[in-house]
Design a protein around this motif. Structure first.
Motif, PDB file in Angstrom:
ATOM      1  N   CYS A 107     -15.132 -16.207 -22.586  1.00 20.60           N
ATOM      2  CA  CYS A 107     -16.070 -17.107 -23.257  1.00 20.60           C
ATOM      3  C   CYS A 107     -15.341 -18.412 -23.543  1.00 20.60           C
ATOM      4  O   CYS A 107     -14.115 -18.417 -23.736  1.00 20.60           O
ATOM      5  CB  CYS A 107     -16.554 -16.463 -24.557  1.00 20.60           C
ATOM      6  N   ALA A 108     -16.051 -19.511 -23.533  1.00 17.49           N
ATOM      7  CA  ALA A 108     -15.465 -20.812 -23.871  1.00 17.49           C
ATOM      8  C   ALA A 108     -16.036 -21.297 -25.195  1.00 17.49           C
ATOM      9  O   ALA A 108     -17.214 -21.099 -25.485  1.00 17.49           O
ATOM     10  CB  ALA A 108     -15.754 -21.839 -22.781  1.00 17.49           C
ATOM     11  N   TYR A 109     -15.158 -21.936 -25.987  1.00 18.20           N
ATOM     12  CA  TYR A 109     -15.607 -22.563 -27.235  1.00 18.20           C
ATOM     13  C   TYR A 109     -15.514 -24.069 -27.109  1.00 18.20           C
ATOM     14  O   TYR A 109     -14.577 -24.606 -26.515  1.00 18.20           O
ATOM     15  CB  TYR A 109     -14.746 -22.129 -28.427  1.00 18.20           C
ATOM     16  N   MET A 140     -18.244 -29.068 -20.695  1.00 16.13           N
ATOM     17  CA  MET A 140     -19.452 -28.255 -20.786  1.00 16.13           C
ATOM     18  C   MET A 140     -19.907 -27.805 -19.397  1.00 16.13           C
ATOM     19  O   MET A 140     -20.163 -26.613 -19.167  1.00 16.13           O
ATOM     20  CB  MET A 140     -20.557 -29.054 -21.492  1.00 16.13           C
ATOM     21  N   ALA A 189     -17.366 -25.307 -17.818  1.00 14.33           N
ATOM     22  CA  ALA A 189     -17.537 -23.920 -18.251  1.00 14.33           C
ATOM     23  C   ALA A 189     -18.795 -23.303 -17.661  1.00 14.33           C
ATOM     24  O   ALA A 189     -18.809 -22.116 -17.293  1.00 14.33           O
ATOM     25  CB  ALA A 189     -17.574 -23.859 -19.782  1.00 14.33           C
ATOM     26  N   ILE A 207     -20.852 -19.792 -23.367  1.00 14.24           N
ATOM     27  CA  ILE A 207     -20.248 -20.814 -24.222  1.00 14.24           C
ATOM     28  C   ILE A 207     -20.717 -20.611 -25.659  1.00 14.24           C
ATOM     29  O   ILE A 207     -21.904 -20.366 -25.900  1.00 14.24           O
ATOM     30  CB  ILE A 207     -20.642 -22.227 -23.752  1.00 14.24           C
ATOM     31  N   PHE A 212     -21.026 -22.955 -28.741  1.00 11.96           N
ATOM     32  CA  PHE A 212     -21.010 -24.400 -28.951  1.00 11.96           C
ATOM     33  C   PHE A 212     -21.421 -24.689 -30.384  1.00 11.96           C
ATOM     34  O   PHE A 212     -22.549 -24.421 -30.777  1.00 11.96           O
ATOM     35  CB  PHE A 212     -21.980 -25.064 -27.974  1.00 11.96           C
ATOM     36  N   VAL A 230     -26.304 -26.433 -22.776  1.00 14.70           N
ATOM     37  CA  VAL A 230     -26.113 -25.024 -23.121  1.00 14.70           C
ATOM     38  C   VAL A 230     -27.373 -24.451 -23.754  1.00 14.70           C
ATOM     39  O   VAL A 230     -27.827 -23.353 -23.399  1.00 14.70           O
ATOM     40  CB  VAL A 230     -24.906 -24.851 -24.059  1.00 14.70           C
ATOM     41  N   GLY A 261     -25.423 -19.869 -23.503  1.00 11.37           N
ATOM     42  CA  GLY A 261     -24.488 -19.443 -24.526  1.00 11.37           C
ATOM     43  C   GLY A 261     -25.134 -19.405 -25.886  1.00 11.37           C
ATOM     44  O   GLY A 261     -26.362 -19.302 -26.007  1.00 11.37           O
TER      45      GLY A 261
END
Length: 422
Positions: A180-182, A200, A203, A210, A212, A220, A226
């Motif tokens: 997962c990306a933050y 953004m 990812a 994500i 966010f 997103v 996400g």
């Protein structure tokens, strides 16, 4: 389509509002007043105004823009770069692979580390997480890095590690190791204009969900790629981290696939460059001149957008020239030039390096380089027009002063056009 050379002004950050809201500069400061004048003039004098910010049009109209001139063209990705990726370095590869082998669920941040990236809030939230299987990673560099790293050590944030920055071409390899990306944005009035983070779409194309932290609609939220959380409480963000961990893997995969599909369909630079082409004269041997103080390339580092657009146009057969400063604080590598206006060919694009000073931070030395860059273009405007004969001029150096140079170049080009052989 208008006759003669087309002038396009591109806005990625709303200057001078960014200085006022983001950095606390006095709105009555002489430099801010100059930028205010330049901003309004850019909106009035340009043939088109393009922005990566989805909701900025009303602001521009209030400053004198005719609504018909506005176009929204966001950031995106170069699909070819994601098909030919570079392997991660040994440190990143070993650390992240070992974590995955030990059953860790990796939530990662990648990119710049500045005050506007809300990384203190990220760390505050990490401290509230109770699930030991989650590993939080920060990959990048920036003014806040050392202080953030010191926080991790002194506050004994055991489930969080920091790794050095990587090359742009290594990002696909990095994101393959994230679950997962933050990302997050500071809750300032600037974000009401929209969000255009390059990370953004990076990812999203990687197919990972994500988290966010923001209060503004974005890609997103639009594509259900996400979890969006608008909070001032670190514990609330921490719960979203845990929610992502406990989520059914098929739902997480679906979020990632939503983002991937959206970028493939709408947000590749192949597609975005075509939107720009709709504003260009209908001409086969088109000449495009771009004024981007901080323009970089895949090898040099940021700023990537002018390079990505120019590369697409060069592949279409257009002659593309970029006027850029010899020094930029956002590049990893700056060119070593032996004379002013030194030329360099990069991927079919001709860069003309304008010699400017070296600076750190956002002080007077950086402001001086802005005047150096624009001033030298103005001084050499006649010779530049004679040599480059632009059909399209795009100004996008962030700080709007280059609008004066763009307007001057267009005026001279239109005077000379009837004498040029086509």
């Amino acid at each position: 389509m208008r006759e003669g050379t087309v002038l396009i002004h591109e806005v990625r950050d709303v200057w001078p509002q960014t200085l006022i809201d983001g950095y606390g500069m006095n709105r009555h400061h002489p430099f801010v007043l100059l930028l205010n004048w330049a901003e309004s003039r850019a909106y009035r004098k340009s043939d088109y105004v393009v922005s990566t910010l989805e909701f900025v049009k009303d602001h521009m109209v209030s400053k004198g823009l005719e609504e018909r001139k506005f176009r929204y063209i966001t950031n995106g990705i170069i699909l070819k770069d994601w098909e030919k990726i570079s392997e991660l370095g040994e440190l990143h590869r070993n650390v992240l692979n070992e974590a995955r082998q030990n059953g860790k669920f990796i939530i990662g941040y990648f990119g710049g580390m500045t005050a506007l990236d809300t990384l203190d809030f990220y760390l505050d939230a990490i401290k509230k997480v109770t699930v030991s299987e989650i590993l939080f990673v920060l990959v990048g560099d920036g003014r806040e890095k050392e202080r953030l790293e010191e926080r991790i050590i002194t506050e004994k944030i055991k489930n969080c590690i920091m790794l050095p920055r990587i090359e742009k071409t290594q990002i696909p390899s990095l994101l393959k190791l994230f679950d997962c990306a933050y990302m997050g944005t500071e809750n300032v009035s600037l974000i009401k204009y929209g969000i255009s983070l390059t990370k953004m779409t990076d990812a999203m194309i990687a197919g990972i969900p994500i988290i966010f932290r923001t209060g503004v609609e974005n890609l997103v939220s639009q594509y259900k790629a996400g979890i969006i959380v608008d909070t001032a409480e670190p514990s609330t963000l921490a719960k979203k981290f845990e929610e992502m961990y406990y989520m059914d893997s098929d739902i997480r995969t679906g979020m990632g696939q939503n983002g991937h599909n959206a970028v493939i369909s709408n947000y590749t630079y192949e597609h975005l460059s075509e939107k720009y082409c709709d504003l260009f004269p209908d001409k086969k041997d088109l000449r495009v001149l771009m004024l981007y103080h901080y323009a970089g390339s895949n090898k040099m580092g940021m700023s990537f957008r002018p390079y990505y657009l120019a590369r697409e146009w060069a592949e279409k057969g257009y002659k593309v020239d970029i006027l850029a400063a010899s020094y930029s604080h956002v590049r990893t590598i700056n060119p070593q030039i032996h004379q002013n206006f030194c030329k360099e060919e990069i991927d079919g694009i001709t860069y003309h390096w304008i010699k400017t000073g070296i600076y750190t931070g956002n002080g007077i030395k950086r402001a001086i380089t802005m005047f150096q860059f624009v001033g030298q273009i103005l001084f050499h405007a006649r010779s530049l027009v004679e040599e480059l004969r632009p059909d399209v001029i795009i100004t996008g150096s962030t700080y709007v002063l280059d609008t004066f140079a763009g307007q001057r170049l267009r005026k001279l080009a239109n005077r000379k056009r009837k004498h040029w052989r086509t």
